[in-house]
Motif scaffolding. Structure first.
Motif, PDB file in Angstrom:
ATOM      1  N   LYS A 156      17.070  37.781  49.191  1.00 15.40           N
ATOM      2  CA  LYS A 156      16.357  36.659  48.670  1.00 15.40           C
ATOM      3  C   LYS A 156      15.580  36.772  47.341  1.00 15.40           C
ATOM      4  CE  LYS A 156      16.556  34.313  53.178  1.00 15.40           C
ATOM      5  NZ  LYS A 156      16.285  33.320  53.782  1.00 15.40           N
ATOM      6  N   LYS A 157      15.147  37.848  47.215  1.00 18.12           N
ATOM      7  CA  LYS A 157      14.156  38.220  46.263  1.00 18.12           C
ATOM      8  C   LYS A 157      15.030  38.103  44.849  1.00 18.12           C
ATOM      9  CE  LYS A 157      13.307  42.351  44.864  1.00 18.12           C
ATOM     10  NZ  LYS A 157      12.612  43.852  44.761  1.00 18.12           N
ATOM     11  N   HIS A 158      16.491  38.485  45.201  1.00 16.90           N
ATOM     12  CA  HIS A 158      17.284  38.365  44.066  1.00 16.90           C
ATOM     13  C   HIS A 158      18.257  37.021  43.971  1.00 16.90           C
ATOM     14  CE1 HIS A 158      16.366  42.459  42.733  1.00 16.90           C
ATOM     15  NE2 HIS A 158      16.358  42.658  43.799  1.00 16.90           N
ATOM     16  N   GLY A 159      18.023  36.184  44.722  1.00 18.38           N
ATOM     17  CA  GLY A 159      18.768  34.903  44.732  1.00 18.38           C
ATOM     18  C   GLY A 159      19.904  34.680  45.444  1.00 18.38           C
ATOM     19  N   HIS A 160      19.902  35.571  46.459  1.00 15.21           N
ATOM     20  CA  HIS A 160      21.219  35.588  47.392  1.00 15.21           C
ATOM     21  C   HIS A 160      20.974  34.754  48.468  1.00 15.21           C
ATOM     22  CE1 HIS A 160      23.394  38.431  44.800  1.00 15.21           C
ATOM     23  NE2 HIS A 160      22.291  39.116  44.829  1.00 15.21           N
ATOM     24  N   ASP A 161      21.971  33.778  48.983  1.00 16.99           N
ATOM     25  CA  ASP A 161      21.971  33.375  50.232  1.00 16.99           C
ATOM     26  C   ASP A 161      22.678  34.441  51.094  1.00 16.99           C
ATOM     27  OD1 ASP A 161      21.162  30.679  49.404  1.00 16.99           O
ATOM     28  OD2 ASP A 161      23.389  30.054  49.158  1.00 16.99           O
ATOM     29  N   ILE A 162      21.360  34.362  52.007  1.00  8.41           N
ATOM     30  CA  ILE A 162      21.728  35.717  53.274  1.00  8.41           C
ATOM     31  C   ILE A 162      21.255  35.223  54.386  1.00  8.41           C
ATOM     32  CG2 ILE A 162      20.214  37.101  52.572  1.00  8.41           C
ATOM     33  CD1 ILE A 162      21.857  39.496  53.063  1.00  8.41           C
ATOM     34  N   CYS A 163      21.706  35.721  55.515  1.00  7.50           N
ATOM     35  CA  CYS A 163      20.775  35.586  56.820  1.00  7.50           C
ATOM     36  C   CYS A 163      21.363  37.115  57.515  1.00  7.50           C
ATOM     37  CB  CYS A 163      21.292  34.392  57.684  1.00  7.50           C
ATOM     38  SG  CYS A 163      22.872  34.082  58.288  1.00  7.50           S
ATOM     39  N   GLY A 164      20.416  37.340  58.458  1.00  8.68           N
ATOM     40  CA  GLY A 164      20.882  38.460  59.438  1.00  8.68           C
ATOM     41  C   GLY A 164      20.446  38.416  60.651  1.00  8.68           C
ATOM     42  N   ASP A 165      20.838  39.248  61.329  1.00  6.53           N
ATOM     43  CA  ASP A 165      20.391  39.031  62.781  1.00  6.53           C
ATOM     44  C   ASP A 165      20.382  40.493  63.542  1.00  6.53           C
ATOM     45  OD1 ASP A 165      19.279  38.080  65.131  1.00  6.53           O
ATOM     46  OD2 ASP A 165      20.902  36.436  65.515  1.00  6.53           O
ATOM     47  N   TYR A 166      19.717  40.802  64.616  1.00  4.00           N
ATOM     48  CA  TYR A 166      19.898  41.868  65.520  1.00  4.00           C
ATOM     49  C   TYR A 166      19.862  41.535  66.888  1.00  4.00           C
ATOM     50  CZ  TYR A 166      14.783  41.056  65.348  1.00  4.00           C
ATOM     51  OH  TYR A 166      13.768  40.509  65.577  1.00  4.00           O
ATOM     52  N   ALA A 167      20.188  42.406  67.549  1.00 10.08           N
ATOM     53  CA  ALA A 167      19.926  42.638  69.326  1.00 10.08           C
ATOM     54  C   ALA A 167      20.061  43.716  69.827  1.00 10.08           C
ATOM     55  CB  ALA A 167      21.326  41.681  69.919  1.00 10.08           C
ATOM     56  N   GLY A 168      18.785  44.201  70.210  1.00 11.82           N
ATOM     57  CA  GLY A 168      18.638  45.647  70.786  1.00 11.82           C
ATOM     58  C   GLY A 168      18.918  46.413  69.239  1.00 11.82           C
ATOM     59  N   GLY A 169      19.746  47.322  69.422  1.00 11.16           N
ATOM     60  CA  GLY A 169      20.137  48.415  68.232  1.00 11.16           C
ATOM     61  C   GLY A 169      21.148  47.708  67.359  1.00 11.16           C
ATOM     62  N   MET A 170      21.835  46.606  67.677  1.00 16.32           N
ATOM     63  CA  MET A 170      22.812  46.214  66.862  1.00 16.32           C
ATOM     64  C   MET A 170      22.385  45.211  65.862  1.00 16.32           C
ATOM     65  SD  MET A 170      25.864  45.305  69.582  1.00 16.32           S
ATOM     66  CE  MET A 170      25.511  43.520  69.534  1.00 16.32           C
ATOM     67  N   PHE A 171      22.919  45.240  64.687  1.00 15.31           N
ATOM     68  CA  PHE A 171      22.524  44.406  63.313  1.00 15.31           C
ATOM     69  C   PHE A 171      23.678  43.831  62.492  1.00 15.31           C
ATOM     70  CE2 PHE A 171      22.131  48.852  62.339  1.00 15.31           C
ATOM     71  CZ  PHE A 171      22.812  48.942  60.967  1.00 15.31           C
ATOM     72  N   GLY A 172      23.372  42.959  61.779  1.00 11.65           N
ATOM     73  CA  GLY A 172      24.467  42.690  60.585  1.00 11.65           C
ATOM     74  C   GLY A 172      23.837  41.445  59.660  1.00 11.65           C
ATOM     75  N   TRP A 173      24.632  41.331  58.745  1.00 13.30           N
ATOM     76  CA  TRP A 173      24.180  40.275  57.722  1.00 13.30           C
ATOM     77  C   TRP A 173      25.391  39.404  57.494  1.00 13.30           C
ATOM     78  CZ3 TRP A 173      23.436  45.628  57.288  1.00 13.30           C
ATOM     79  CH2 TRP A 173      21.963  45.954  57.391  1.00 13.30           C
TER      80      TRP A 173
END
Length: 111
Positions: free
Chosen positions: A26-43
């Protein structure tokens, strides 16, 4: 894995990684979201949130691919597809996570 607090620690580390990379993007102007559940994660390179497959298909897969390759060139091995999750381990240290966020910040500044 039988010790108290192990799964909470995995989730804490996953949250730190996801939040750090989302913040850098976001600091560099990108649309992004991410999520996690326990030790799993992604963007996802989209405004988000992404909660199902149909929403995931709307992300910028080309940008994700470039980001993934640039991270890999710098020694960061992430899940290679927008449809795959990464997995945190107890072996990952806060220092590892901070280094990964720093590398992502540099990559995202050039993406």
């Amino acid at each position: 894995l039988k010790k108290d607090g192990v799964y909470q620690e995995l989730e804490r580390k996953a949250k730190k990684l996801v939040d750090g990379i989302v913040g850098a993007a976001k600091k560099h102007g990108h649309d992004i979201c991410g999520d996690y559940a326990g030790g799993m994660f992604g963007w996802y390179f989209t405004e988000g949130p992404v909660k199902n497959f149909q929403q995931a298909t709307k992300c910028d897969g080309e940008k994700f691919g470039k980001w993934h390759r640039m991270m890999l060139e710098r020694g960061v091995y992430l899940a290679p597809s927008i449809y795959e999750a990464g997995f945190m381990s107890l072996s990952h240290t806060d220092e590892d996570i901070e280094k990964t966020i720093s590398i992502a910040d540099e990559v995202l500044s050039k993406l």
